[in-house]
Design a protein around this motif. Structure first.
Motif, PDB file in Angstrom:
ATOM      1  N   PRO A 303     -10.879 -44.545 -23.599  1.00 38.33           N
ATOM      2  CA  PRO A 303     -10.228 -45.735 -22.845  1.00 38.33           C
ATOM      3  C   PRO A 303     -11.312 -46.884 -23.001  1.00 38.33           C
ATOM      4  CG  PRO A 303      -9.934 -43.915 -21.724  1.00 38.33           C
ATOM      5  CD  PRO A 303     -10.690 -43.376 -22.880  1.00 38.33           C
ATOM      6  N   VAL A 304     -10.707 -48.168 -23.015  1.00 39.65           N
ATOM      7  CA  VAL A 304     -11.794 -49.507 -23.078  1.00 39.65           C
ATOM      8  C   VAL A 304     -12.499 -49.231 -21.696  1.00 39.65           C
ATOM      9  CG1 VAL A 304     -10.298 -51.103 -22.281  1.00 39.65           C
ATOM     10  CG2 VAL A 304     -11.899 -51.602 -23.726  1.00 39.65           C
ATOM     11  N   GLY A 305     -11.801 -48.997 -20.777  1.00 41.02           N
ATOM     12  CA  GLY A 305     -12.584 -49.155 -19.302  1.00 41.02           C
ATOM     13  C   GLY A 305     -13.354 -47.765 -19.078  1.00 41.02           C
ATOM     14  N   MET A 306     -13.607 -46.940 -19.941  1.00 37.67           N
ATOM     15  CA  MET A 306     -14.608 -45.720 -19.764  1.00 37.67           C
ATOM     16  C   MET A 306     -15.558 -45.824 -18.789  1.00 37.67           C
ATOM     17  SD  MET A 306     -16.083 -45.095 -23.346  1.00 37.67           S
ATOM     18  CE  MET A 306     -16.980 -46.162 -24.481  1.00 37.67           C
ATOM     19  N   MET A 307     -16.400 -47.283 -18.927  1.00 31.58           N
ATOM     20  CA  MET A 307     -17.553 -47.449 -18.170  1.00 31.58           C
ATOM     21  C   MET A 307     -17.572 -49.039 -17.931  1.00 31.58           C
ATOM     22  SD  MET A 307     -20.626 -46.996 -20.812  1.00 31.58           S
ATOM     23  CE  MET A 307     -19.832 -45.513 -21.647  1.00 31.58           C
ATOM     24  N   PRO A 308     -18.275 -49.602 -17.035  1.00 24.73           N
ATOM     25  CA  PRO A 308     -17.930 -51.002 -16.757  1.00 24.73           C
ATOM     26  C   PRO A 308     -18.446 -51.822 -18.066  1.00 24.73           C
ATOM     27  CG  PRO A 308     -19.496 -49.915 -15.277  1.00 24.73           C
ATOM     28  CD  PRO A 308     -19.416 -48.833 -16.230  1.00 24.73           C
ATOM     29  N   VAL A 309     -17.519 -52.724 -18.349  1.00 22.49           N
ATOM     30  CA  VAL A 309     -17.624 -53.626 -19.695  1.00 22.49           C
ATOM     31  C   VAL A 309     -18.387 -54.904 -19.113  1.00 22.49           C
ATOM     32  CG1 VAL A 309     -16.392 -55.106 -21.118  1.00 22.49           C
ATOM     33  CG2 VAL A 309     -15.510 -53.100 -20.622  1.00 22.49           C
ATOM     34  N   SER A 310     -19.609 -55.247 -20.114  1.00 21.17           N
ATOM     35  CA  SER A 310     -20.587 -56.413 -19.517  1.00 21.17           C
ATOM     36  C   SER A 310     -19.771 -57.667 -20.616  1.00 21.17           C
ATOM     37  CB  SER A 310     -21.821 -56.202 -19.840  1.00 21.17           C
ATOM     38  OG  SER A 310     -21.996 -55.817 -21.233  1.00 21.17           O
ATOM     39  N   SER A 311     -19.218 -57.258 -21.918  1.00 21.89           N
ATOM     40  CA  SER A 311     -18.860 -58.453 -22.759  1.00 21.89           C
ATOM     41  C   SER A 311     -18.147 -58.120 -23.831  1.00 21.89           C
ATOM     42  CB  SER A 311     -20.128 -59.502 -23.058  1.00 21.89           C
ATOM     43  OG  SER A 311     -21.018 -58.533 -23.733  1.00 21.89           O
ATOM     44  N   ILE A 312     -17.217 -58.689 -24.236  1.00 23.62           N
ATOM     45  CA  ILE A 312     -16.600 -58.736 -25.669  1.00 23.62           C
ATOM     46  C   ILE A 312     -17.017 -59.577 -26.509  1.00 23.62           C
ATOM     47  CG2 ILE A 312     -14.349 -58.475 -26.736  1.00 23.62           C
ATOM     48  CD1 ILE A 312     -14.725 -56.607 -24.353  1.00 23.62           C
ATOM     49  N   THR A 313     -17.419 -59.160 -27.853  1.00 25.68           N
ATOM     50  CA  THR A 313     -17.910 -60.168 -28.785  1.00 25.68           C
ATOM     51  C   THR A 313     -17.310 -60.048 -30.104  1.00 25.68           C
ATOM     52  OG1 THR A 313     -20.199 -59.938 -28.032  1.00 25.68           O
ATOM     53  CG2 THR A 313     -19.826 -60.538 -30.307  1.00 25.68           C
ATOM     54  N   ARG A 314     -16.738 -61.152 -30.627  1.00 24.06           N
ATOM     55  CA  ARG A 314     -15.923 -61.171 -31.890  1.00 24.06           C
ATOM     56  C   ARG A 314     -16.668 -61.546 -32.861  1.00 24.06           C
ATOM     57  NH1 ARG A 314     -10.521 -63.565 -30.749  1.00 24.06           N
ATOM     58  NH2 ARG A 314     -10.292 -61.558 -29.872  1.00 24.06           N
TER      59      ARG A 314
END
Length: 315
Positions: A303-314
């Motif tokens: 899952p994308v939320g498996m741990m704290p997300v700090s940023s998304i980069t494209r």
């Protein structure tokens, strides 16, 4: 890396058998991954310095050959000058059978002297360049040695923390150890691969296809494929298949493109975790990512939320 707490799902952290041990294993894996990223960066720098030193040594060898050639040319000119012009010109004129022949020889000697002076200036310039290049190469060698030491230090840190984590897991009661293995180390069969989610462009689609082709391959710290990967190594390898060069570490990959909100994540985007950006995964659609979790866990969906997300980069 998937945290043990997230991996174990509904199992409460407090009061559960072995909870403290699992939390400590979580911490050790997180610290090992941070050290792995430092190892990757130092190793990449050492590799670049090795190439620069090799190129410098090749150039120095060519410059040394040029110096040797100039010295030989100067020696030949000096010998010819001595053989042809070693007698004082006024005395040579007195003994010359043909004054016109003497004047021709004198003119030739003048030309030889001019050429010798030019060769001497070239030699002096070449010697200065050679000395500077040798000094620069010596500096790069010193930097390379520092990078080698840094690589070795980070490697020892990673190995020490991973060994400690393995000892803790092995010390768990058999039932807890089996539960931990099922929850945090097996492939996530409960997460089917995303279907029908298009990538935003051809590059992202190619990178995502490469990442999917790596599913099931082992986590190997410091590796960037094709038989094993660490987290940032998988991202670099996958995007290389799309013709895009990503930096080696997750910290650098965080800035290797345009940042977008999590709500706008598209397949192929890089999902960077934790405030120190020590883990990275690739968004695969439907709230899932593909990543190389940590030693013992293969490349898989989570899952994308498996741990704290700090940023998304494209990229």
């Amino acid at each position: 890396m998937l945290s043990a707490a997230a991996a174990l799902g509904a199992v409460p952290a407090q009061g559960a058998p072995g909870a403290d041990t699992r939390a400590e294993v979580d911490r050790l894996y997180a610290e090992a991954e941070k050290a792995t990223q430092a190892f990757d960066k130092a190793d990449e720098r050492a590799g670049r310095l090795r190439r620069e030193v090799r190129d410098a040594q090749d150039h120095i060898a060519r410059q040394q050959q040029r110096v040797n050639d100039l010295r030989e040319q100067l020696g030949s000119v000096a010998g010819a000058q001595y053989r042809s012009g070693g007698i004082d010109p006024t005395v040579a004129l007195l003994f010359a059978a043909d004054p016109d022949d003497y004047l021709d020889k004198a003119s030739t000697l003048d030309r030889i002297g001019t050429r010798q002076a030019r060769r001497l200036a070239e030699l002096q310039s070449a010697l200065r360049d050679l000395a500077q290049e040798r000094a620069e190469a010596a500096g790069k060698l010193a930097e390379l040695e520092k990078s080698r030491q840094a690589v070795a230090a980070h490697k020892r840190t990673v190995e020490r923390k991973l060994a400690r984590a393995r000892r803790l897991i092995n010390a768990l009661p058999a039932a807890d150890r089996a539960a931990y293995t099922r929850a945090s180390r097996d492939s996530r069969a409960d997460l089917p691969g995303p279907r029908g989610v298009p990538a935003p462009d051809g590059r992202a689609a190619a990178a995502l296809a490469a990442a999917r082709s790596a599913l099931g391959r082992p986590y190997v710290w410091g590796a960037n494929g094709p038989s094993g990967f660490d987290c940032s190594g998988l991202m670099q390898w996958a995007y290389a298949h799309a013709g895009v060069h990503l930096p080696r570490t997750s910290q650098e990959q965080r800035f290797a493109g345009r940042q977008v909100p999590l709500s706008q994540a598209r397949p192929g985007d890089l999902v960077v975790y934790r405030s120190d950006a020590s883990h990275v995964a690739m968004y695969a659609g439907n709230g899932q990512v593909i990543h190389a979790p940590y030693p013992g866990a293969p490349v898989r969906y989570d899952p994308v939320g498996m741990m704290p997300v700090s940023s998304i980069t494209r990229p």
